[in-house]
Design an enzyme around this catalytic site. Structure first.
Site, mmCIF file in Angstrom:
data_model
loop_
_atom_site.group_PDB
_atom_site.id
_atom_site.type_symbol
_atom_site.label_atom_id
_atom_site.label_comp_id
_atom_site.label_asym_id
_atom_site.label_seq_id
_atom_site.Cartn_x
_atom_site.Cartn_y
_atom_site.Cartn_z
ATOM 1 N N TYR A 1 0.821 -1.213 0.000
ATOM 2 C CA TYR A 1 0.000 0.000 0.000
ATOM 3 C C TYR A 1 0.857 1.266 0.000
ATOM 4 C CZ TYR A 1 -4.143 -2.851 1.015
ATOM 5 O OH TYR A 1 -5.157 -3.764 0.956
ATOM 6 N N LYS B 1 2.928 -15.517 3.040
ATOM 7 C CA LYS B 1 2.853 -16.304 1.802
ATOM 8 C C LYS B 1 4.282 -16.668 1.434
ATOM 9 C CE LYS B 1 0.488 -18.008 -1.668
ATOM 10 N NZ LYS B 1 -0.333 -19.223 -1.485
ATOM 11 N N ASP C 1 -3.639 -18.091 2.433
ATOM 12 C CA ASP C 1 -4.817 -18.733 1.827
ATOM 13 C C ASP C 1 -5.450 -19.722 2.803
ATOM 14 O OD1 ASP C 1 -2.326 -19.873 1.414
ATOM 15 O OD2 ASP C 1 -2.836 -20.840 -0.464
ATOM 16 N N ASP D 1 -5.590 -6.263 5.927
ATOM 17 C CA ASP D 1 -6.764 -5.529 5.476
ATOM 18 C C ASP D 1 -7.889 -6.510 5.129
ATOM 19 O OD1 ASP D 1 -8.411 -3.532 4.550
ATOM 20 O OD2 ASP D 1 -7.277 -3.130 2.718
ATOM 21 N N ASP E 1 -11.402 -7.865 7.736
ATOM 22 C CA ASP E 1 -12.817 -7.769 7.344
ATOM 23 C C ASP E 1 -13.491 -9.133 7.402
ATOM 24 O OD1 ASP E 1 -12.617 -5.078 6.961
ATOM 25 O OD2 ASP E 1 -13.447 -5.075 4.940
#
Ligand code: NAD
Length: 358
Positions: free
Chosen positions: A143, A193, A225, A249, A253
């Site tokens: 980001y 990852k 994942d 992020d 959620d």
């Protein structure tokens, strides 16, 4: 003790929910013998309306004069993407995080016992309980990396977003996670990852080094994942989860959804120095603003996090959380969480009930 709190009430339902959190803090003050003093700080769309920019000069300085910051929410359709950056409320959010050095975002996802039925997962999964703390790196990674857009001779336009992490950035967020785990159930799940990304391989090696320094804390690596799957399969297995900016992020959620309404979930953003910033995870909810319909619990629980993490008032924080659970257990609901047949109460009434339960 006297504690100074900067209030950024913001836009939409922000002033309504912050108002109830202030009432609860004052009730805590009376019960436990503390004084909370408040400084209003103008930021967001309301600041654009008043002075022409969403992040007026001196915003961060006013916050730094306080021990902690409580933010309602900023934003709304009136100050949308067609406006210049300095008028958009989102610009102010990024600026305050940067100016206060807030690199660690703490998002607890807790299934409150009285609201088990709001959990979209299977009953036997909800029955096991959900109480996880997601620690998200907030100021690094993709980001904040370099962005590129260029023409190619044969493939049209091509874009690239750079993801970079340094050992320093990983170590400071990792330490937060291990220290938090020591205050909780003593388990850290680090999400990466590492089977694909070089940044994740560095992330993992730093976490392993830290893990050796915290032998009392159980540690595991989880691929992102698999983590997304485990959050819906068995979220009760997690205590503290730590991850980089973009994974955090998305996972935060997902984790918030399994606990029911977004009107219930608090958050904290911290750096190496005070003040930390506390806010509900929801936005300014323009669709219900000014109608006494907003659920103030996420903001009240954000104030409880402030008591616990900025002021080290654990008994006071426990008392607020118990008061919220008692009011919910007695069947009181705002519209967002009301089961069919239950008459909801408004924002102010919910705040009053929680103060009374305290
Ligand atoms: P939102 O969270 O404001 O609302 C989503 C839905 O949830 C709406 O239906 C709303 O009514 C409901 N809701 C949210 N909070 C609630 C509460 N406390 N009680 C009851 N219902 C609640 O998200 P959105 O609609 O995507 O965004 C609205 C504005 O908020 C946008 O301008 C967005 O940029 C901004 N926003 C700000 C922040 C922040 O200040 N940190 C975070 C997210 C979104």
């Amino acid at each position: 003790m006297n504690y100074k709190i900067a209030l950024i009430k913001g836009d939409g339902i922000g002033p309504e929910v912050v108002g109830e959190a202030v009432n609860v803090l004052d009730a805590v003050g009376r019960k436990f013998g503390h004084t909370f003093t408040y400084t209003d700080v103008l930021m967001g769309g309301c600041a654009t309306d008043a002075v022409g920019v969403s992040y007026p000069d001196g915003t961060a300085e006013k916050c730094k004069e306080c021990d902690a910051v409580l933010l309602g929410a900023v934003g709304g359709p009136k100050w949308g993407a067609d406006k210049p950056a300095e008028q958009r409320p989102e610009t102010a959010l990024l600026a305050i995080r940067k100016d206060l050095g807030l690199y660690a975002n703490l998002r607890p996802a807790v299934l409150r016992p009285a609201l088990k039925d709001a959990c979209p997962l299977r009953a036997e999964t909800a029955d096991k309980g959900i109480d996880l703390m997601l620690v998200r790196e907030l100021t690094g990674g993709i980001y904040f990396g370099q962005r590129e857009r260029y023409d190619t001779p044969d493939r049209g336009v091509e874009c690239a977003d750079r993801m970079a992490y340094s050992e320093l950035e990983i170590e400071r967020i990792g330490r937060r996670a291990f220290e938090l785990a020591r205050l909780r159930r003593k388990k850290v799940s680090s999400v990466d990852k590492a089977n694909v990304l070089e940044t994740s391989r560095l992330w993992r090696s730093v976490m392993h080094r830290l893990s050796a320094e915290y032998p009392d804390v159980a540690y595991e690596d989880v691929l992102v994942d698999n983590c997304a799957m485990q959050i819906v399969r068995d979220p009760g297995q997690f205590d503290v989860m730590v991850t980089e900016n973009m994974f955090g992020d998305i996972l935060s959620d997902e984790a918030s959804m399994v606990t029911g309404s977004i009107g219930l979930l608090p958050s904290a953003s911290m750096g190496d120095h005070a003040p930390a910033l506390y806010e509900p995870i929801h936005g300014s909810a323009p669709d219900i603003a000014g109608q006494d319909k907003a659920n103030p619990i996420a903001t009240i629980l954000s104030a409880a996090m402030m008591l616990r993490y900025s002021f080290h008032l654990a008994d006071e924080a426990d008392a607020v959380e118990r008061a919220v659970d008692a009011v919910l257990a007695a069947g009181w609901r705002t519209a967002d969480t009301a089961e069919p047949g239950v008459t909801p109460v408004g924002t102010r009434k919910m705040g009053e009930l929680i103060c009374a339960a305290l």
